[in-house]
Design a protein around this motif. Structure first.
Motif, PDB file in Angstrom:
ATOM      1  N   ILE A   1     -13.017  38.038  12.809  1.00 50.65           N
ATOM      2  CA  ILE A   1     -14.143  37.237  13.290  1.00 50.65           C
ATOM      3  C   ILE A   1     -15.044  36.845  12.126  1.00 50.65           C
ATOM      4  N   VAL A   2     -15.518  35.598  12.152  1.00 47.82           N
ATOM      5  CA  VAL A   2     -16.557  35.165  11.218  1.00 47.82           C
ATOM      6  C   VAL A   2     -17.649  34.451  12.019  1.00 47.82           C
ATOM      7  N   THR A   3     -18.836  34.427  11.453  1.00 43.81           N
ATOM      8  CA  THR A   3     -19.949  33.718  12.089  1.00 43.81           C
ATOM      9  C   THR A   3     -20.263  32.482  11.271  1.00 43.81           C
ATOM     10  N   GLY A   4     -20.409  31.355  11.953  1.00 42.44           N
ATOM     11  CA  GLY A   4     -20.711  30.105  11.267  1.00 42.44           C
ATOM     12  C   GLY A   4     -21.736  29.288  12.026  1.00 42.44           C
ATOM     13  N   ILE A   5     -22.069  28.137  11.454  1.00 41.52           N
ATOM     14  CA  ILE A   5     -23.057  27.233  12.052  1.00 41.52           C
ATOM     15  C   ILE A   5     -22.393  25.899  12.342  1.00 41.52           C
ATOM     16  N   VAL A   6     -22.533  25.437  13.584  1.00 39.95           N
ATOM     17  CA  VAL A   6     -21.934  24.170  14.005  1.00 39.95           C
ATOM     18  C   VAL A   6     -22.568  23.019  13.223  1.00 39.95           C
ATOM     19  N   GLN A   7     -21.705  22.191  12.609  1.00 41.69           N
ATOM     20  CA  GLN A   7     -22.192  21.070  11.810  1.00 41.69           C
ATOM     21  C   GLN A   7     -22.041  19.721  12.532  1.00 41.69           C
ATOM     22  N   ARG A   8     -20.825  19.450  12.973  1.00 41.74           N
ATOM     23  CA  ARG A   8     -20.569  18.152  13.613  1.00 41.74           C
ATOM     24  C   ARG A   8     -19.305  18.258  14.452  1.00 41.74           C
ATOM     25  N   GLN A   9     -18.989  17.168  15.133  1.00 43.84           N
ATOM     26  CA  GLN A   9     -17.823  17.167  16.020  1.00 43.84           C
ATOM     27  C   GLN A   9     -17.215  15.776  16.055  1.00 43.84           C
ATOM     28  N   ASP A  10     -15.874  15.721  16.099  1.00 41.77           N
ATOM     29  CA  ASP A  10     -15.195  14.443  16.351  1.00 41.77           C
ATOM     30  C   ASP A  10     -14.225  14.656  17.506  1.00 41.77           C
ATOM     31  N   GLN A  11     -13.278  13.752  17.674  1.00 44.46           N
ATOM     32  CA  GLN A  11     -12.376  13.845  18.833  1.00 44.46           C
ATOM     33  C   GLN A  11     -11.394  15.003  18.734  1.00 44.46           C
ATOM     34  N   ARG A  12     -11.192  15.527  17.518  1.00 46.35           N
ATOM     35  CA  ARG A  12     -10.191  16.584  17.327  1.00 46.35           C
ATOM     36  C   ARG A  12     -10.793  17.961  17.066  1.00 46.35           C
ATOM     37  N   PHE A  13     -11.886  17.988  16.290  1.00 46.59           N
ATOM     38  CA  PHE A  13     -12.407  19.277  15.823  1.00 46.59           C
ATOM     39  C   PHE A  13     -13.920  19.388  15.976  1.00 46.59           C
ATOM     40  N   ILE A  14     -14.367  20.647  16.050  1.00 50.24           N
ATOM     41  CA  ILE A  14     -15.760  20.988  15.808  1.00 50.24           C
ATOM     42  C   ILE A  14     -15.768  21.628  14.424  1.00 50.24           C
ATOM     43  N   TYR A  15     -16.648  21.143  13.541  1.00 48.73           N
ATOM     44  CA  TYR A  15     -16.688  21.606  12.150  1.00 48.73           C
ATOM     45  C   TYR A  15     -17.775  22.675  12.023  1.00 48.73           C
ATOM     46  N   ILE A  16     -17.365  23.841  11.532  1.00 46.22           N
ATOM     47  CA  ILE A  16     -18.263  24.995  11.472  1.00 46.22           C
ATOM     48  C   ILE A  16     -18.454  25.435  10.031  1.00 46.22           C
ATOM     49  N   ASP A  17     -19.696  25.444   9.584  1.00 48.44           N
ATOM     50  CA  ASP A  17     -20.047  25.821   8.217  1.00 48.44           C
ATOM     51  C   ASP A  17     -19.975  27.346   8.069  1.00 48.44           C
ATOM     52  N   LEU A  18     -19.125  27.794   7.126  1.00 52.59           N
ATOM     53  CA  LEU A  18     -18.998  29.230   6.875  1.00 52.59           C
ATOM     54  C   LEU A  18     -19.645  29.632   5.552  1.00 52.59           C
ATOM     55  N   GLY A  19     -20.465  28.742   5.001  1.00 52.32           N
ATOM     56  CA  GLY A  19     -21.118  29.030   3.728  1.00 52.32           C
ATOM     57  C   GLY A  19     -20.517  28.205   2.618  1.00 52.32           C
ATOM     58  N   LYS A  20     -19.444  28.719   1.995  1.00 47.78           N
ATOM     59  CA  LYS A  20     -18.826  27.997   0.882  1.00 47.78           C
ATOM     60  C   LYS A  20     -17.744  27.028   1.343  1.00 47.78           C
TER      61      LYS A  20
END
Length: 345
Positions: free
Chosen positions: A137-156
């Protein structure tokens, strides 16, 4: 380039772990291409960078021949011996052909090569970091979304949460903090790609490991997980120590531990059942919260016939068969549920 640049390469070697010699070799190779491109040269050249001073020389390499056909690649024996009387036929002569403004090209090229190698090294570090965390498990912050993915910031770096790996009961907005389960880490030319999930049964398992010290310490063992993400899950637990109640440990004081997990999974219902080596007992437990009158098993077909009180039939089957379906997934057995009235017919 100068000695300060060489000192910077040494510092880079210490901080990023990128070999100074590997960088210089890469810069020399890039400068050969840069020389040929900028000065339209078809000569066979070698670039030499002084490891101490940073001075750059371009050396044309010519083969000694009896008769010169291509002066860009060849030199006569007579001309070669004017440079060094010991030269013989087929030896290679190196003549400096460094252009006047080559220092500017060298500096630009070196910067590009170093920047690229730093990026590659950082990508390699990120890959090695996360490939070891697959099924974690990792914790991230939701950045944006398109039709295929939700992009989650994990830091680096960023993780990709495919839309079909998102729980149907939840919606994210920019800036939401979310726990995700790493399913796969791939190496690509653009850097590592990290795929994550919110529906994987492993997410539930890891959440219990985080919240229940007895599981983390190995006192309580998770034997099986069955999940219909966002709606309901079942988890079978077992303790080697008789004095430790595995279900109670997972529920926690006043239900605090399991409630934390339910909140993280946006209200997903979780049935915690006691695993048993006796399959009849295990199947009976797996159908919780329904009460079971009897369980008959067919070992050969791995099928169980379960009798429940009439008033418990709908509870045992569950809404749209969900309770029975999850119990079957949890135990790995086919389960046929009948009420007492149906069983006597």
């Amino acid at each position: 380039m100068n000695s300060d640049f060489m000192d910077a390469l040494i510092q880079l070697e210490k901080e990023k772990g990128i070999s100074k010699d590997v960088l210089i070799d890469a810069i020399e190779a890039a400068l050969i291409s840069g020389y040929k491109r900028n000065f339209h040269s078809a000569q066979n050249v070698r670039v030499d960078i002084n490891r101490e001073t940073g001075n750059v020389k371009v050396l044309a390499r010519k083969t000694i021949v009896e008769e010169v056909i291509d002066p860009r690649l060849e030199i006569s024996l007579e001309a070669a011996r004017q440079i060094n009387p010991n030269y013989q036929l087929d030896d290679i002569v190196e003549l400096e052909v460094t252009p006047k403004d080559f220092g500017r090209i060298a500096a630009q090229t070196a910067k590009q090569v170093v920047t690229q190698r730093i990026k590659e090294a950082e990508r390699g570090i990120i890959y090695e970091t996360f490939v070891d965390r697959e099924e974690d498990i990792v914790t991230g912050i939701v950045q944006r979304q398109d039709q295929r993915f939700i992009y989650i910031d994990l830091g680096k770096t960023e993780a990709l949460l495919p839309i079909n790996e998102q729980m149907p009961t939840e919606r994210f907005k920019h800036g939401d903090r979310v726990k995700v389960y790493i399913t796969k880490v791939e190496k690509t030319t653009k850097g590592p790609q990290i795929f994550v999930s919110r529906t994987h049964p492993g997410l539930l398992k890891r959440l219990f490991e985080l919240e229940v010290p007895e599981i983390y310490e190995g006192v309580v063992e998770i034997k099986s997980v069955a999940r219909e993400a966002g709606y309901r899950s079942k988890i079978a637990v077992y303790s080697q120590q008789e004095e430790v109640d595995p279900v109670g440990a997972c529920v926690g004081p006043k239900g605090a531990r399991v409630q934390t997990i339910v909140n993280e999974l946006k209200g997903e219902k979780i049935d915690i059942v006691k695993w048993s080596n006796d399959i009849e007992t295990y199947i009976s437990n797996a159908l919780s919260p329904s009460k079971v009158v009897s369980v008959e098993v067919n070992e050969q077909e791995k099928m169980a016939r379960v009798i429940v009180p009439d008033y418990q039939l709908s509870l045992a089957i569950g809404k749209e068969g969900q309770n029975a379906r999850l119990a079957a997934k949890l135990t790995g057995w086919k389960i046929d549920i009948k009420s007492e009235s149906q069983a006597t017919m």
